[in-house]
Structure formats: structure tokens, C-alpha cells
Design an enzyme around this catalytic site. Structure first.
Site, PDB file in Angstrom:
ATOM      1  N   CYS A  18      -1.834  17.288   3.154  1.00 55.21           N
ATOM      2  CA  CYS A  18      -1.590  15.945   4.650  1.00 55.21           C
ATOM      3  C   CYS A  18       0.177  16.082   4.231  1.00 55.21           C
ATOM      4  CB  CYS A  18      -2.198  15.089   4.527  1.00 55.21           C
ATOM      5  SG  CYS A  18      -2.187  14.547   2.226  1.00 55.21           S
ATOM      6  N   LYS A  21       1.580  11.461  -0.164  1.00 57.95           N
ATOM      7  CA  LYS A  21       1.958  11.490  -1.822  1.00 57.95           C
ATOM      8  C   LYS A  21       0.726  12.188  -1.764  1.00 57.95           C
ATOM      9  CE  LYS A  21       3.024   7.453  -2.283  1.00 57.95           C
ATOM     10  NZ  LYS A  21       3.832   6.058  -3.443  1.00 57.95           N
TER      11      LYS A  21
HETATM   12 CO    CO Z   1       8.482   5.432  -3.357  1.00 55.78          CO
END
Ligand code: CO
Ligand code: CO
Length: 349
Positions: A18, A21
Site C-alpha cells: 500500500c 507504513k
Molecule cells: Co515518522
């Protein structure tokens, strides 16, 4: 400034994933498998806390704050993407109470197939934000990559006694949030062509607003803990604060600033995968009031890019800090308080 939009930048994700993170659960699993770092007394903030940046003491008066952040395009305009990436990367220095000084660009770009003007615009956007923040670009590194990615490593300084971390929140403190949430749901909707031009401008404004004023203002107050709200969402970062500070936190959902059409877009299914991961990750640490439906809960966990600061400040100073921030145009709100009971846990009502 002339805008270059020859391609839809957000559509260039080529490799799966994606571009967000790596989720907190996956990351924790990987980090657990590493050998423990050799203890070093100069490391004031290191790997063992979930803080925004590392802090390394150089002298009794100066510590160095280091952080980096990069990601795939979340808006289509390259200049805006550059500004967002810089605002976001610098933010972790502000969250630690530091003053950012220098930055290095991190660039991945399909140089043979994509117009070089796009890269130039990304770098110009970042450069303008660095200048606004008083940060000097001192270098960078670029690789030829099918999928564009951009970010920065930022270094700042802070007095070793004035480092703000997410530990240190005290029972009775008020919690301030300085930017609206809903950014992840908005940018997912943007990728799907569901935002009006005004809404693109609105969410871009949130992501390109430096936390500089907030950081400089909070320096004069009895702030016990601070962090910026980014990928792990409001409740993810609040949970880290509750655990690191060993306190309970009560959030009043109706006081949390949310971008206006967030709920409607969430109901249309535009909830990023990262947001659902965040919700699952904090599930055991959060008790929600029955009045909050699943949509409300996802919104509170929405993955944010370049969000505001979450600040725990002594109760008697909270209103003054809030007033001063609002007078300077920061859209800050008091969204909850720190409690003695329910250590490490969040109650949302
Ligand atoms: Co950061
Ligand atoms: Co951060």
C-alpha cells in the site's frame, strides 16, 4: 505556481503493497528478532521506546534529534507531494521538542519513463517547505525505481533536559490535538477520484501545515508528553503514550476534530487497510462507549499522514496553551485527559 499533472501520481503504485507504513504488529515481530542494541548512555531516546525520533546527547547542552520518513505519492500534484513529505518528515523533530536544522532527500523515481519535471516539482515542493521551516538541505540519494517514493531524513537539536517524548503524561493532564483526523480516508478517496477539488485542497492544507508554530508555542508550557499523529492513527499514538507514560487516557470522541466528509467517505468504503490494521492493533487497549459505532471507531484509528501533535499538558495551563495556539491559527482542541486509573488503556466515550 504552475501545476504539472501529466500523470496521476497516485496511480503509479506498481509493486503491490500500500506504500503505507508496515503495520505495528508486523514491525514489532521483526524488531523483536534483532539483537538488543548495546547500551549507550548518550542515547536519550532509542529503539526501545515507540517515539518519533532518536535523540543522542552530544554535550550537556546539545542533543541531536534524527528521523526519517518516506512514502509513495498520496496526492497527484508532485509539488504538493514534495511539500507533504517534507512537512511530515520534519514533524517528528517538532514532536520531540527539537529544532530541525538539516535534511537529506530520499528519492526513488522511474527516471526513464516519467517526466523529469515531475521529480523537479517534488523536490521544489520539499525545498519550499524546508525553507519555511528554516531547514537547510545538505544532500540526498536517488535510485531509479519503477514506483516513485519520496521522503527525507531530518536532523535537529534539542536541549537534553527539554526532550519531549510520549512518556511523561501525568494524571490530570489535558490532551490537545492540533490538526483534524480523517486524512487517510480522504487520501484513499482522492486516489479513487471521490474528492472535489476543494476537498483535495483542504486535505493537502492539513498535510502541508508545519507543526512549527505548535512546537515553538508548546516549548513555553508545562508539556509532559508529546507525539505527532501519523500512520498508527489517533488511537494508535494515544495508546503508545498511555503505555509509555503508564497512565490511562480518556478521549471524548465528539471533541476530536475530523475532516468534514470523513464519515460519508468511510461509509462509501474508502477506509485504508492501514486504518483497519490500526484498529485491530489497539483493540485490546481501547474500550469504546456503546454510542460509538464501527465507523466512528475506524475513523478514530484512521492512518494519518503529516498529522498534528498530540500534547499532554498540565491541566492549569491547558486553556492558555489552547488559546495561544488558536490565536496563531492552529486548529487545536482539547480532546481528552490523562487518568490515574486504567494504566496503559484508553477509554473513548
Ligand atoms: Co515518522
Ligand atoms: Co511521529
Amino acid at each position: 505556481m504552475e501545476k504539472i499533472i501529466p500523470v496521476k501520481l497516485t496511480s503509479l503504485t506498481t509493486k503491490g503493497g500500500c506504500g503505507c507504513k508496515i503495520g505495528p504488529a508486523d514491525l514489532a515481530q521483526v524488531l523483536r528478532s534483532l539483537p538488543a542494541a548495546t547500551p549507550n548512555p548518550n542515547v536519550l531516546v532509542g529503539l526501545d521506546t515507540s517515539d518519533d525520533a532518536g535523540v543522542y546527547k552530544l554535550t550537556d547542552d546539545i542533543a541531536m534529534v534524527q528521523t526519517l520518513d518516506f512514502f509513495t505519492p498520496i496526492v497527484d500534484d508532485p509539488y504538493d507531494f514534495g511539500q507533504i513529505a517534507a512537512t511530515n518528515a520534519i514533524s517528528d523533530v517538532y514532536a520531540m521538542g527539537g529544532t530541525p536544522l538539516t535534511a537529506l532527500n530520499i528519492v526513488a523515481f522511474p527516471i526513464a519513463t516519467l517526466d523529469k519535471d515531475i521529480l523537479a516539482a517534488i523536490l521544489r515542493g520539499a525545498g519550499d517547505k524546508l525553507q519555511e521551516a528554516g531547514v537547510t538541505l545538505v544532500g540526498g540519494h536517488s535510485i531509479d525505481d519503477q514506483e516513485p517514493k519520496f521522503g527525507l531524513a531530518v536532523t535537529g537539536v534539542v536541549h537534553p533536559d527539554k526532550v519531549r517524548t510520549n512518556a511523561g503524561a501525568k494524571p490530570g493532564d489535558k490532551l490537545l490535538l492540533t490538526k483534524p483526523i480523517g486524512v487517510g480516508i480522504y487520501t484513499t478517496s482522492l486516489k479513487n477520484g471521490l474528492l472535489s477539488e476543494d476537498e483535495v485542497v483542504e486535505v493537502t492544507k492539513v498535510m502541508t501545515t508545519l507543526n512549527k508554530t505548535t512546537a515553538e508555542t508548546m516549548a513555553n508550557y508545562d508539556v509532559h508528553a508529546a507525539t505527532d499523529v501519523t500512520g498508527f492513527g489517533l488511537l494508535g499514538h494515544t495508546s503508545e503514550m498511555a503505555k509509555a507514560s503508564n497512565v490511562g487516557i480518556h478521549i471524548q470522541a465528539n471533541q476530536v476534530p475530523v475532516l468534514p466528509r470523513t464519515r460519508e467517505l468511510a461509509e462509501a468504503g474508502k477506509i485504508p487497510g492501514g486504518t483497519k490494521n490500526n484498529f485491530a492493533h489497539v483493540a485490546e487497549s481501547v474500550t469504546y462507549s456503546d454510542t460509538l459505532d464501527q465507523m466512528d471507531r475506524w475513523i478514530l484509528c484512521d492512518a494519518v499522514t503529516s498529522g498534528g501533535l498530540l500534547i499532554a499538558v498540565a491541566e492549569q495551563e491547558a486553556i492558555k496553551l489552547l488559546d495561544e495556539l488558536q490565536q496563531q491559527g492552529v486548529d487545536a482542541r482539547i480532546i481528552g485527559e490523562v487518568t490515574e486509573e486504567n494504566k496503559g488503556h484508553i477509554i473513548v466515550s
